[in-house]
Design a protein around this motif. Structure first.
Motif: not given
Length: 233
Positions: A108-109, A208-209, A211-215
């Protein structure tokens, strides 16, 4: 005892010089830990602890080796810090895994406030520790030793929290740490840090990728609507 004596005394000849075997082995364990961290595996933490213990003896050169070896107190101190924070991260990731998460941590950011805290902590911590390390006789330039210590502390904490930005903190550590290690004669660690610099950039984009896939997926189709008896079903 014979094995420990061999481990502490063994050297690897390289181009007319030599490298401490435990420095090389400690950095290999550190690299394996970084690889495990990039893949979000719990075993990254205990593997890292082994490497930290070995490198602690390396950077306290005058205590565990030749009296003329440079002491990098920031580098040595950060190994102790690594071990302490690794215990925290190990427990945090294990708990997350036991809670049924697919990986030990979900990237996460960091929040805006956390980012400000990381930057401020790195700068103010470096300023505060530099005179302390200087008084203890750390290798010059002492501010670089303090910078690598604070950056390593914050990066390891960020990794435990699952913040994607922790990889960028490692990049900042490597930019300062590589020249420092070369100048102090710790060539194996310097080359490993140089490799880490590339590796950490890769790790940043991997997390980063991830995190995006975890949305969570968002329903984009409107639900079916019935209109009298002629509606869709």
């Amino acid at each position: 005892m014979d094995f420990l004596r061999w481990l502490f005394e063994a050297q690897i000849p390289v181009a007319g010089s030599s490298l401490l075997l435990r420095e090389v082995v400690g950095n290999i364990f550190g690299l394996l830990s970084a690889l495990g961290g990039m893949r979000r595996k719990v075993w990254a933490w205990p593997v890292g602890i082994i490497g930290n213990a070995l490198l602690l003896t390396v950077f306290l050169g005058s205590l565990f080796g030749s009296a003329n070896t440079a002491n990098l107190l920031g580098q040595a101190g950060r190994q102790i810090m690594f071990i302490a924070v690794a215990v925290y991260g190990w427990q945090r990731w294990r708990q997350s895994k036991q809670d049924g998460a697919g990986h030990a941590v979900t990237p996460q950011w960091a929040s805006g406030r956390a980012r400000i805290g990381l930057v401020a902590g790195l700068i103010l911590g470096t300023v505060a520790l530099t005179p302390l390390f200087a008084a203890l006789g750390s290798y010059e330039p002492v501010w670089a030793d303090a910078w690598t210590f604070m950056g390593s502390l914050l990066a390891t904490y960020g990794m435990a929290r699952g913040w994607v930005e922790f990889w960028l903190i490692w990049v900042a550590v490597d930019i300062v740490g590589v020249p420092l290690l070369f100048s102090a004669g710790y060539y194996a660690s310097a080359f490993m840090y140089l490799f880490y610099g590339v590796f950490t950039l890769i790790g940043f984009f991997v997390w980063w990728r991830a995190k995006d896939r975890s949305k969570p997926e968002v329903e984009t189709l409107l639900p079916d609507v019935r209109v009298g008896t002629g509606g869709r079903s």
